[in-house]
Design a protein around this motif. Structure first.
Motif, short mmCIF file in Angstrom:
data_model
loop_
_atom_site.label_atom_id
_atom_site.label_comp_id
_atom_site.label_asym_id
_atom_site.label_seq_id
_atom_site.Cartn_x
_atom_site.Cartn_y
_atom_site.Cartn_z
N LEU A 4 11.63 3.05 0.08
CA LEU A 4 12.09 2.12 0.46
C LEU A 4 12.68 1.64 1.32
O LEU A 4 11.86 0.79 2.25
CB LEU A 4 12.46 1.09 -1.25
N THR A 5 13.30 2.08 2.00
CA THR A 5 14.00 1.60 3.56
C THR A 5 12.86 2.52 3.88
O THR A 5 13.26 1.04 5.41
CB THR A 5 14.98 2.42 3.33
N ASP A 6 12.76 3.70 4.37
CA ASP A 6 11.68 3.60 4.98
C ASP A 6 10.34 3.02 5.61
O ASP A 6 10.37 2.65 6.64
CB ASP A 6 11.68 5.25 5.06
N ILE A 7 10.02 1.98 4.25
CA ILE A 7 8.80 1.64 4.11
C ILE A 7 9.00 0.92 4.61
O ILE A 7 8.04 0.58 6.05
CB ILE A 7 8.49 1.96 3.00
N GLY A 8 10.31 -0.03 4.47
CA GLY A 8 10.57 -1.29 5.22
C GLY A 8 10.61 -1.57 6.31
O GLY A 8 10.48 -2.47 7.21
N HIS A 26 0.58 -0.57 0.14
CA HIS A 26 -0.04 -0.15 0.05
C HIS A 26 0.72 1.19 0.31
O HIS A 26 0.62 2.52 -0.17
CB HIS A 26 -0.59 0.07 1.32
N LYS A 27 1.60 1.61 1.25
CA LYS A 27 2.08 2.72 0.51
C LYS A 27 3.63 2.37 -0.07
O LYS A 27 3.71 4.13 -1.22
CB LYS A 27 3.28 2.39 1.88
N ILE A 28 4.53 2.07 -0.80
CA ILE A 28 4.72 1.55 -2.28
C ILE A 28 3.73 2.19 -3.55
O ILE A 28 4.35 2.98 -3.96
CB ILE A 28 5.54 -0.32 -2.54
N GLN A 29 2.72 1.51 -3.66
CA GLN A 29 1.85 1.51 -4.41
C GLN A 29 1.64 3.70 -4.27
O GLN A 29 0.95 4.34 -5.37
CB GLN A 29 0.99 1.51 -4.18
N ASN A 30 1.16 4.14 -3.02
CA ASN A 30 0.70 5.40 -3.02
C ASN A 30 0.85 6.39 -2.50
O ASN A 30 0.76 7.55 -1.97
CB ASN A 30 -0.51 5.18 -1.95
N THR A 31 2.49 5.94 -2.37
CA THR A 31 3.38 7.19 -0.96
C THR A 31 4.24 7.08 -1.90
O THR A 31 5.02 6.01 -3.14
CB THR A 31 3.05 6.83 0.42
N GLN A 32 5.21 8.40 -1.62
CA GLN A 32 6.65 8.60 -2.61
C GLN A 32 7.50 8.51 -1.24
O GLN A 32 8.65 8.78 -1.40
CB GLN A 32 7.25 9.65 -2.68
N GLU A 33 6.76 7.80 -0.41
CA GLU A 33 8.11 7.34 0.70
C GLU A 33 9.79 6.81 0.32
O GLU A 33 10.02 5.17 -0.62
CB GLU A 33 7.09 6.52 1.96
N GLY A 91 8.08 -2.92 9.38
CA GLY A 91 8.50 -4.02 11.21
C GLY A 91 9.73 -5.34 10.22
O GLY A 91 10.08 -5.57 11.16
N PHE A 92 9.79 -4.47 9.06
CA PHE A 92 11.33 -5.37 8.97
C PHE A 92 12.39 -5.01 9.42
O PHE A 92 13.22 -3.23 9.23
CB PHE A 92 10.86 -5.15 6.67
N SER A 93 13.29 -5.99 10.03
CA SER A 93 14.82 -4.44 10.69
C SER A 93 15.37 -4.86 9.70
O SER A 93 16.77 -4.03 10.04
CB SER A 93 14.90 -6.44 11.78
N SER A 94 15.78 -5.50 8.44
CA SER A 94 16.60 -4.25 7.71
C SER A 94 16.12 -4.29 6.20
O SER A 94 15.15 -5.50 6.00
CB SER A 94 17.92 -5.95 8.07
N SER A 95 16.91 -3.57 5.10
CA SER A 95 16.29 -3.71 4.38
C SER A 95 16.33 -4.73 3.62
O SER A 95 16.21 -5.18 2.51
CB SER A 95 17.05 -2.46 3.45
N SER A 96 17.93 -5.34 3.29
CA SER A 96 17.92 -6.39 2.48
C SER A 96 16.43 -7.75 2.80
O SER A 96 16.26 -8.02 2.53
CB SER A 96 19.59 -7.40 3.08
N PHE A 114 14.00 -7.03 4.00
CA PHE A 114 12.92 -6.78 3.19
C PHE A 114 12.57 -7.09 1.73
O PHE A 114 11.43 -7.77 1.48
CB PHE A 114 12.76 -5.29 3.69
N GLY A 115 13.74 -6.90 1.02
CA GLY A 115 13.81 -6.77 -0.23
C GLY A 115 13.93 -8.67 -0.58
O GLY A 115 12.53 -8.70 -1.24
N LYS A 116 13.85 -9.39 0.27
CA LYS A 116 14.19 -10.81 0.19
C LYS A 116 12.72 -10.87 0.38
O LYS A 116 11.97 -11.96 -0.79
CB LYS A 116 14.92 -11.30 0.95
#
Length: 304
Positions: A264-268, A255-262, A272-277, A279-281
């Motif tokens: 990707l790191t901040d969204i992750g 929802h946030k990726i689709q509807n905001t310009q935050e 509740g994801f502890s790291s960007s890697s 989150f991406g996985k």
């Protein structure tokens, strides 16, 4: 008829917020483009409104605690009041469209306790076994035609509110007269209490998904043991508590990726994801896209 591409959840009771439904006319219709929802799904939710729908195009999977039901183009169905459910588009062409009537029981039953409510509405709404009914072309051709044609009413007509209540009452009568409905009404317990323990735990997850939480935390929200917590989720949603938590985190991230310009790191991190890697996985495992590719896909679609 309003086009919808997502659902909104109440901060108070975590039911779906049915926007634009006035108290003096508790009804809305929707043109629901499921493939434009984040993740092409409407996640687990519930609402006190009844939901009568017609599949205009595509293929969709409805899930309730009792299992999965596949609906294809030209079929129709009804979801009972306060039933947990989620939907998922299965259409390879990404063109699943539902036409929806959403209305509270009093719209056709009138004031609680009157004869119409007591005899024709309350028993249906409060029957345990009636979660989701499917109407197929071979068995229910007349009912499906009535549901399909009901979406042709014009809101600008002077008598539209009366026409609408009339056609929904006609649909309701046809549903009650189905042999399978009569059997469920006769042979099922007369009261339907929503699974309050499960909903309490879901509400806890919805409120705390952005921070680290454990099965113990989730179980404590419903004052039950971890074992009962696990069993409740598996029996009702076919997910473990942590699988549901992860699903919900991904839904909020979509929802946030689709509807905001935050970023990707901040969204992750905010989901509740502890790291960007990590989150991406996990995001790619659930959606088949990296977060960046998912954002590009939706930005491209929105620009067309």
């Amino acid at each position: 008829m309003k086009k919808v591409h997502d659902i909104n959840i109440s901060e108070q009771d975590k039911q779906e917020i049915i926007t634009s439904m006035p108290h003096d006319f508790p009804y809305i219709s929707s043109y629901s483009e499921i493939d434009k929802y984040p993740g092409r799904t409407a996640p687990w939710h519930w609402h006190d409104s009844l939901e009568i729908f017609y599949v205009k195009s595509g293929c969709i999977e409805y899930n309730t605690p009792k299992g999965k039901t596949i609906f294809t183009k030209g079929q129709a169905g009804i979801v009972n009041s306060n039933v947990l459910h989620k939907t998922l588009s299965l259409d390879e062409n990404r063109n699943t469209v539902l036409l929806l009537h959403m209305f509270r029981p009093e719209f056709i039953g009138g004031k609680n306790g009157n004869i119409i409510d007591k005899k024709y509405v309350y028993p249906f709404v409060h029957t345990i076994e009636i979660e989701l009914l499917q109407f197929t072309s071979k068995k229910h051709s007349k009912l499906i035609t009535t549901i399909k044609n009901s979406f042709d009413l014009h809101e600008d007509d002077f008598s539209y509110p009366i026409q609408l209540r009339s056609v929904l009452s006609d649909i309701w009568i046809q549903i009650l007269e189905l042999s399978e409905t009569k059997e469920l009404l006769l042979n099922s317990p007369s009261k339907h209490y929503p699974d309050d323990k499960l909903k309490s735990m879901m509400v806890f997850i919805h409120e705390n998904y952005c921070v680290k939480i454990s099965i113990s935390d989730i179980a404590n929200a419903a004052y039950i043991s971890e074992r009962e917590c696990y069993r409740t989720f598996k029996n009702s949603l076919n997910l473990t508590p942590l699988e549901y938590l992860l699903n919900y985190r991904i839904q909020r991230a979509c929802h946030k990726i689709q509807n905001t310009q935050e970023s990707l790191t901040d969204i992750g991190f905010s989901c509740g994801f502890s790291s960007s890697s990590y989150f991406g996985k996990v995001f790619k495992e659930y959606t088949k896209y990296s977060p960046q590719a998912y954002r590009s896909l939706w930005q491209d679609n929105d620009s067309k």
